[in-house]
Design a protein around this motif. Structure first.
Motif, short mmCIF file in Angstrom:
data_model
loop_
_atom_site.label_atom_id
_atom_site.label_comp_id
_atom_site.label_asym_id
_atom_site.label_seq_id
_atom_site.Cartn_x
_atom_site.Cartn_y
_atom_site.Cartn_z
N SER A 30 0.84 -1.20 0.00
CA SER A 30 0.00 0.00 0.00
C SER A 30 0.87 1.25 0.00
CB SER A 30 -0.90 -0.01 1.24
OG SER A 30 -1.08 1.30 1.74
N VAL A 31 0.40 2.26 -0.71
CA VAL A 31 1.12 3.53 -0.70
C VAL A 31 0.40 4.51 0.24
CG1 VAL A 31 1.89 5.48 -2.11
CG2 VAL A 31 1.99 3.17 -3.03
N ASP A 32 -0.93 4.41 0.26
CA ASP A 32 -1.74 5.36 1.04
C ASP A 32 -1.41 5.35 2.53
OD1 ASP A 32 -2.89 5.65 -1.39
OD2 ASP A 32 -4.65 4.40 -0.94
N LYS A 33 -1.14 4.14 3.05
CA LYS A 33 -0.89 4.06 4.49
C LYS A 33 0.51 4.49 4.87
CE LYS A 33 -4.21 0.36 5.27
NZ LYS A 33 -4.32 -1.11 5.27
N ARG A 34 1.30 4.88 3.88
CA ARG A 34 2.69 5.26 4.16
C ARG A 34 2.88 6.73 3.73
NH1 ARG A 34 6.09 0.69 5.05
NH2 ARG A 34 4.84 -1.22 5.01
N LYS A 35 2.62 7.61 4.66
CA LYS A 35 2.65 9.04 4.36
C LYS A 35 4.08 9.59 4.31
CE LYS A 35 -1.84 9.42 4.25
NZ LYS A 35 -2.46 9.29 2.92
N THR A 36 4.96 9.04 5.16
CA THR A 36 6.33 9.54 5.21
C THR A 36 7.10 9.06 3.99
OG1 THR A 36 6.20 9.42 7.62
CG2 THR A 36 8.40 9.66 6.66
N LEU A 37 7.85 9.97 3.36
CA LEU A 37 8.63 9.56 2.18
C LEU A 37 9.84 8.73 2.61
CD1 LEU A 37 9.20 9.89 -0.93
CD2 LEU A 37 10.71 11.79 -0.28
N LEU A 38 10.61 9.25 3.57
CA LEU A 38 11.87 8.60 3.96
C LEU A 38 12.01 8.64 5.47
CD1 LEU A 38 14.65 7.40 3.08
CD2 LEU A 38 15.50 9.74 3.01
N PHE A 39 12.39 7.50 6.03
CA PHE A 39 12.49 7.40 7.48
C PHE A 39 13.87 6.90 7.87
CE2 PHE A 39 12.20 4.88 11.37
CZ PHE A 39 11.59 5.77 12.24
N PHE A 40 14.40 7.50 8.93
CA PHE A 40 15.60 6.95 9.54
C PHE A 40 15.57 7.21 11.03
CE2 PHE A 40 19.77 7.48 11.43
CZ PHE A 40 20.36 6.26 11.14
N MET A 41 15.90 6.21 11.80
CA MET A 41 16.06 6.41 13.23
C MET A 41 17.24 5.60 13.67
SD MET A 41 13.22 6.07 16.16
CE MET A 41 13.74 5.88 17.85
#
Lengths: 472, 472
Positions: free
Chosen positions: B276-287
């Motif tokens: 799914s693309v809709d449920k993933r609002k953040t483009l890029l994540f890093f922690m």
């Protein structure tokens, strides 16, 4: 050309055989047969037929393993101790004729052969020690049903292929023009050029989509003669090379990790008898060229040391039908057969000795041996360091210490592994070479995938080493 | 410890299972059952029973492949497109407790755990990113019937073994003593020394017959933490090492040819949903840790570039249960997950991203990846050269060019290969690691046989290279 492997087991199959089901015709017949004895009640009859069909189907499945649909999946069951992998899919290039039958034709023409324009009989590949290229090519051209026990399956669509076999007759190409005595002038210049053909082959390949796709890394060439392909080796060095040894290739062109050592096609006849010491009166036998280049220089020294020893036969002899007959006779009646290095570390003689059940005495420090993952050569051969072998008396006294029982043990082991060196046996050299090729596939796929995603295109090698005790 | 793989299919088997036959009891019962409905004539009855037995037996055979008697033979039939090899026979060393459960015990004690003398409950291996050593060990200790789909079989007699698994918990051993803040003085000196244990292990091994036999070449160690076994690596470098990367080993100690890259054991929970693309609002994540040694220095630069970008989340975070929860949340709701190098080229984060279906953006030029013969990582990840990644704006604009369809394609591929990174799945990471190990066997056997017959003991390496265009 007659099929090299006799037809066995069944005639079914094909490049992409599906799991077999019993043919409807067979079933109806069986059904009818049993029907005549069991007529009622209906339930019994149905149950009976059902069980019969099930039994036949399951038996069929049990004896002829079901085909897997996906290339990557493997079929396994709990507690089982065998693993089923899909056969490796090989595409046989349909090369322009000049690289295959054209080479045979030129070889024949150069020896006075002539073919009328209408002659449709197949050209016969001439027998020589590097004819593995012929056996592998003709194996792949055979119907799948005859390729019994092969770990590779030929596919007709290159898109389905995991490996690409390039059936250039590279070793035959080298010897198309007969060797002329030094100083003699040929009547007319040769019409065939091996070098030109090598270059034309690589140019042809470099235009092919599947060559470009993985830089040739999934391509397989036979380069059995140590000089085969020498002109273009740097352009095909990414590929899997089937070689006799690494005597004339640099470490960046060929290695045990990337390539495969294949046996010479033995030139003397296989010893038909069993193990025996009594029938082998000669202790040590050697027949061949006394003078060789490079690695073979040791031969002259060995001749000097050995030629006056009791029970030892060392003879100078060149390639000829007559010599082969004498060598057969000698190898079949000797306990040990000397195997010094030729111009390169390997020579056909080793394989002649093996099929003669004559224990090879290998004096060639850098020799590489075929199928060494499967064959422990210490069980079938005696290795002697060159430095020791040229000490007067050393070799013969060493060989005299072997008891008859020990010699018989070696012979039994030779008999066990002989099939690996027989190119025309059903599960012989050809299948074993394909097995070696298929074992390279994981590393080839790894290198292909990795190469494509590497962001820095720098030279980068992965190695396996022996005797590496020095710390860097 | 509960079995990690659920029990399936059947309970039969064992290390050396023979082809199974239906149990007599079952047969008599079935016989009796059908007997009551079919009473005469006798011939019919016998025929019926015979067919039933045949059907059951054949079905059994069809579903559970027959065992092969000899290790070297393979089972093949004409026209078939699959090849059956015997499972690779692995011996699990019964190490002194100090190298296995002793390490777990010390890890627990160092964290205030205590065990009464009479406590017989099994010690629980603590969860951490390098726990592949635990999964592989416990897989081999499981009954064969539960080791569904494994390409290796455990043998109880070392004489039968082709490979020897040394189950030292080398990565856990490294972290037995908790890291203390710099400058703090521990109340009492630690009682456990990883270095001492490493050396004791190698001393113990060097006394073992099967270690001496092949100089450890057929031995397998897990050294998943890049620092694991560092003290003794030169004494075990002949062996197959299961590593996370080659960041801290020299080319003569480890390589893609000799060793195996294994996945980290992911530390955040697997994403349970679909693509799914809709449920993933953040483009890029890093922690993760902003500051790292060596290869990880780039991280601070990436933070500076990315922290003010729209739709991008970059957070500094240390290892903790709380961080893991936040990272799960972030990775499950982002399209792309940044994967910069850690102290060495690899990091656990990549595997966290994969099981999160968050497309990894790999900024680590020298990274090696697990199972790369099977997985084409270009289908599941985006590779960006470090030099480009640190150009302001480059990374984010590149990622914005990916269409929703393209992102969904990546996610589908991630879903396909996810199982390779799940250590507790039935046909997951554990079986795939054994498959990789078993693929090394031909080369290991070749090197063992060759090493023993070589008359000159000189260092000698065989390599496979990429991007090697320079002629020597």
């Amino acid at each position: 050309m007659p099929p090299l492997h006799p037809k066995t087991m069944n005639d079914e199959g094909g490049a992409k055989a599906k799991p077999r089901k019993p043919k409807p015709a067979t079933l109806s017949n069986s059904h009818a047969l049993f029907n005549s004895t069991i007529r009622k009640p209906c339930l019994k009859q149905i149950l009976f037929t059902f069980l019969l069909v099930l039994a036949l189907y399951a038996l069929f499945n049990a004896f002829f393993n079901p085909t897997l649909d996906t290339a990557s999946s493997i079929f396994l069951s709990a507690g089982d101790t065998s693993v089923t992998y899909p056969a490796v899919k090989v595409y046989l290039y349909d090369l322009p004729t000049r690289f295959t039958y054209g080479v045979i034709n030129h070889h024949s023409l150069a020896r006075g052969g002539s073919r009328s324009a209408g002659d449709k009989s197949p050209l016969k590949y001439p027998g020589h020690q590097h004819m593995s290229e012929w056996y592998l090519f003709s194996d792949l051209t055979r119907p799948e049903s005859e390729r019994v026990g092969s770990p590779v399956v030929r596919v007709s669509n290159p898109e389905d292929a995991e490996l690409f076999f390039v059936p250039f007759f590279s070793s035959l190409s080298l010897i198309v023009n007969p060797v002329r005595p030094a100083g003699s002038v040929p009547e007319k210049p040769p019409v065939y050029s091996d070098e030109e053909n090598q270059e034309a082959l690589v140019e042809w390949l470099e235009r092919q989509e599947y060559w470009k796709k993985n830089n040739g890394r999934d391509h397989v060439f036979v380069a059995s003669d140590p000089n085969a392909m020498y002109r273009v080796i740097d352009r095909v060095k990414n590929s899997v090379l089937l070689v006799s040894d690494f005597g004339r290739v640099r470490p960046d062109q060929g290695s045990l990790v990337k390539d495969i050592v294949v046996p010479y096609s033995h030139r003397i006849r296989t010893y038909p008898g069993g193990v025996s010491v009594d029938k082998r009166k000669t202790l040590l036998f050697f027949m061949g060229n006394r003078y060789r280049k490079e690695g073979g220089k040791i031969r002259d020294t060995l001749f000097q040391i050995l030629e006056n020893e009791k029970d030892v036969v060392v003879k100078h002899g060149a390639q000829s039908r007559e010599s082969r007959r004498a060598a057969s006779q000698g190898m079949h009646t000797s306990k040990f057969c000397l195997h010094p290095a030729g111009d390169t570390p390997s020579a056909c003689r080793l394989f002649d000795a093996i099929v003669s059940l004559c224990i090879p005495v290998i004096v060639s420090d850098s020799i590489e041996l075929p199928f060494e993952d499967t064959i422990d050569y210490r069980k079938i051969a005696v290795f002697v360091e060159t430095a020791s072998a040229i000490k007067p008396g050393y070799l013969v006294s060493k060989l005299r210490t072997f008891t008859s029982d020990r010699i018989l043990e070696y012979q039994k082991e030779l008999k066990e592994v002989k099939r690996y060196f027989e190119y025309d046996e059903l599960d012989g050299a050809v299948n074993e070479i394909w097995r070696q090729v298929s074992k390279k596939l994981p590393l080839i796929k790894l290198m292909i995938n990795r190469d494509k995603r590497l962001v820095k295109k720098e030279p980068d090698c992965s190695c396996i080493c022996v005797n590496q005790t020095v710390l860097r």
